[in-house]
Design an enzyme around this catalytic site. Structure first.
Site, PDB file in Angstrom:
ATOM      1  N   CYS A 123       0.820  -1.210   0.000  1.00 33.69           N
ATOM      2  CA  CYS A 123       0.000   0.000   0.000  1.00 33.69           C
ATOM      3  C   CYS A 123       0.855   1.262   0.000  1.00 33.69           C
ATOM      4  O   CYS A 123       1.842   1.340   0.733  1.00 33.69           O
ATOM      5  CB  CYS A 123      -0.852  -0.046   1.268  1.00 33.69           C
ATOM      6  SG  CYS A 123      -1.803   1.430   1.489  1.00 33.69           S
TER       7      CYS A 123
ATOM      8  N   ALA B 186      -5.113  -1.522  -5.692  1.00 36.15           N
ATOM      9  CA  ALA B 186      -5.195  -0.195  -6.306  1.00 36.15           C
ATOM     10  C   ALA B 186      -3.903   0.125  -7.047  1.00 36.15           C
ATOM     11  O   ALA B 186      -3.580   1.276  -7.287  1.00 36.15           O
ATOM     12  CB  ALA B 186      -5.473   0.852  -5.236  1.00 36.15           C
TER      13      ALA B 186
HETATM   14  P1  IMP Z   1      -0.877  -6.968   4.130  1.00 37.06           P
HETATM   15  O1  IMP Z   1      -1.332  -8.141   4.930  1.00 37.06           O
HETATM   16  O2  IMP Z   1       0.063  -6.099   4.870  1.00 37.06           O
HETATM   17  O3  IMP Z   1      -0.366  -7.369   2.777  1.00 37.06           O
HETATM   18  O4  IMP Z   1      -2.186  -6.047   3.879  1.00 37.06           O
HETATM   19  C1  IMP Z   1      -3.311  -6.516   3.164  1.00 37.06           C
HETATM   20  C2  IMP Z   1      -4.320  -5.405   3.054  1.00 37.06           C
HETATM   21  O5  IMP Z   1      -3.822  -4.297   2.292  1.00 37.06           O
HETATM   22  C3  IMP Z   1      -5.609  -5.773   2.308  1.00 37.06           C
HETATM   23  O6  IMP Z   1      -6.472  -6.571   3.044  1.00 37.06           O
HETATM   24  C4  IMP Z   1      -6.171  -4.395   1.986  1.00 37.06           C
HETATM   25  O7  IMP Z   1      -6.886  -3.833   3.049  1.00 37.06           O
HETATM   26  C5  IMP Z   1      -4.937  -3.561   1.769  1.00 37.06           C
HETATM   27  N1  IMP Z   1      -4.689  -3.322   0.324  1.00 37.06           N
HETATM   28  C6  IMP Z   1      -4.769  -4.191  -0.700  1.00 37.06           C
HETATM   29  N2  IMP Z   1      -4.442  -3.616  -1.867  1.00 37.06           N
HETATM   30  C7  IMP Z   1      -4.158  -2.325  -1.587  1.00 37.06           C
HETATM   31  C8  IMP Z   1      -3.741  -1.197  -2.383  1.00 37.06           C
HETATM   32  O8  IMP Z   1      -3.519  -1.283  -3.599  1.00 37.06           O
HETATM   33  N3  IMP Z   1      -3.580  -0.021  -1.721  1.00 37.06           N
HETATM   34  C9  IMP Z   1      -3.792   0.101  -0.377  1.00 37.06           C
HETATM   35  N4  IMP Z   1      -4.143  -0.929   0.411  1.00 37.06           N
HETATM   36  C10 IMP Z   1      -4.333  -2.134  -0.189  1.00 37.06           C
END
Ligand code: IMP
Length: 498
Positions: free
Chosen positions: A317, A401
């Site tokens: 993100c 995104a």
């Molecule tokens: P991670 O476990 O740290 O990879 O976070 C996963 C979360 O990131 C997802 O469940 C979403 O809420 C968020 N997310 C997914 N795609 C995007 C993006 O393109 N931009 C911002 N947040 C995202």
């Protein structure tokens, strides 16, 4: 319109609260413990107001993380997967069906074919649903035979009719519709067969019990299941366009919970969509994402059965960089949890989990479950192929995104209108600055093993806190802020790590 409350002026300059914190800014203080073994702790967690899970882990609704095979693996471990929404509504519903068909006490509507179908058709169905056999029926659902992968394995003429290779009715072992599971087990075992069609007095097919379903009950005793013994699964919807049609297809396909998925969940779009879905169906609905107590309150007031917390914390993100907005995740969880407690509605900490310790901190701070993307993105069950780079294995990962995810979405939407590549790219570039990035996730093997390691850490964390339930973890936990020197000390140091 939701009100910000009378402290809005102070909150605008929130420095008075001290800096907002995230996982690496704190540690949990060890407590007296009479937990003698990690097996003694109970990891059951509330996903929503009505759904309980065996473990507090949810796989993210991202196209590089959760389709049917991830959702099946997660539910077998005691968690749940949320199918992403970046496919057509029909495709998303089919992913739900695959999960629901993957195991059950008794399959009420087994897949069937007529005896004159070609074995190429049968092969397609077997492959598509990843199952081992199809029941063959005639008029009025009369049982005619059974076709399994073994029957067609060595058949080289795809036009061969099913009736020529199936096991015919007279050689099938069957049982009445109300057979008990114990009797079914005995019949399968004594007759050394894998499938037990259930038929009524007129020999009409009413269901199917399979030995693999019975075995899975033994193999995965903590699996998350619905009343019919089928694995639990969730599915995401958006807040614009045909989202209600999509929701209907997903509910009809058997989704246990819907996720209203929008980057900025504290919005009229999210609240309107939530209310519309709750009004139309008696289904559990999670909404997100938000990062403030006000956002949490407004979604809970509007009827959310759980709220997802996290703006800008995800591994892929860049929302905070692109927009300047976000709240460090631990503070977002802690502040939202205070509101959630008042409403008796669970919150899900979404994004930024990199270690088992982060999960323990998120739960101790007040989350009921955590949603995980990046950590699961390189597993066998995540969509997409393994890629090799400099002799190491990876899987592609990306934010929903990100530029490529947005391009793929526009391309598939535009395909019907024969939209040209250049127009797609220009449309996306003009429309919006990407808030996600793409990259490579380390290949991690089986989801089951990744989840086992994460839960091992949670169990250990609970024993350091001297508690046997996640509820008590929240009551007993004491956070302590650390400095960068403390953080450095927490990492392996003064060795050459292998
Ligand atoms: P991670 O476990 O740290 O990879 O976070 C996963 C979360 O990131 C997802 O469940 C979403 O809420 C968020 N997310 C997914 N795609 C995007 C993006 O393109 N931009 C911002 N947040 C995202």
């Amino acid at each position: 319109m939701p009100k910000r409350g009378n402290n809005s002026k102070i909150r605008r300059f929130a420095a008075h609260r001290g800096p907002a914190l995230t996982f690496d800014d704190v540690l949990l203080v060890p407590k007296y413990s009479d937990v003698r073994t990690r097996r003694d702790v109970d990891t059951h967690a509330r996903l929503t107001t009505k759904i309980e899970l065996g473990i507090p882990i949810v796989s993210a609704n991202m196209d590089v993380v959760t389709e049917a095979s991830m959702a099946i693996a997660m539910a077998r471990c005691g968690g749940i997967g949320i199918i992403h929404r970046f496919i057509t509504a029909e495709e998303e519903a089919r992913e739900i069906e695959k999960v629901k068909r993957s195991e059950s006490l008794m399959i009420e509507n087994p897949l069937t074919l007529g005896p004159d179908s070609k074995i190429s058709d049968a092969k397609k169905v077997l492959d598509e649903y990843g199952i081992g056999g199809i029941v063959i029926i005639g008029e009025g659902r009369k049982l005619l035979g059974m076709l399994t992968t073994r029957d067609i394995m060595l058949q080289d003429n795809p036009a061969t009719k099913v009736r020529e290779v199936m096991t015919p009715r007279k050689r099938l072992v069957t049982a009445p519709p109300n057979v008990s599971l114990n009797d079914a087990y005995k019949l399968l075992k004594d007759n050394k067969v894998e499938k037990l069609p259930l038929v009524d007095k007129s020999d009409r097919l009413t269901g199917l019990i399979t030995s693999s379903d019975l075995l899975k009950r033994i193999q995965f005793p903590n699996a998350s299941k619905d009343k019919k013994g089928r694995l639990l699964v969730g599915a995401a919807i958006g807040v614009k366009g045909d989202y209600m049609d999509r929701a209907k297809k997903l509910v009809d396909a058997g989704a246990d919970v819907l996720v209203v998925d929008i980057a900025h969940g504290h919005s009229s779009n999210a609240i309107d969509a939530l209310k519309a879905v709750k009004k139309a169906w008696d289904v559990q609905v999670i909404v997100g994402n938000v990062a403030t107590p006000e956002g949490t309150r407004d979604l809970m007031k509007a009827g959310a059965d759980a709220v997802k917390i996290g703006v800008g914390s995800g591994s892929i993100c860049v929302t905070r960089i692109v927009t300047g907005f976000g709240v460090p995740q631990l503070t977002a969880i802690m502040e939202s949890a205070i509101v959630a407690e008042d409403y008796g509605v669970p919150i899900i900490a979404d994004g930024g989990i990199r270690t088992p310790g982060d999960i323990v901190k998120a739960l101790a701070a007040g989350a009921s479950t955590v949603m995980i993307g990046g950590l699961l993105a390189g597993t066998d069950e995540s969509p997409g192929p393994v890629v090799l780079k400099n002799g190491r294995k990876y899987k592609l990962t990306r934010g929903m995104a990100s530029l490529t995810a947005t391009l793929d979405r526009r391309r598939s939407e535009g395909a019907a209108d024969a939209i040209r590549e250049k127009e797609v790219v220009e449309g996306v570039l003009e429309g919006r600055t990407p808030e996600g990035v793409e990259g490579l996730a380390d290949y991690k093997g089986k989801t089951e093993e990744v989840v086992r390691d994460l839960i091992g850490g949670v169990r250990s964390g609970m024993s350091y806190c001297g508690v046997r339930s996640l509820k008590d973890l929240q009551k007993n936990a004491e956070f302590i802020r650390i400095t960068s020197a403390g953080f450095k000390e927490s990492m392996p140091h003064d060795i050459h790590q292998m």
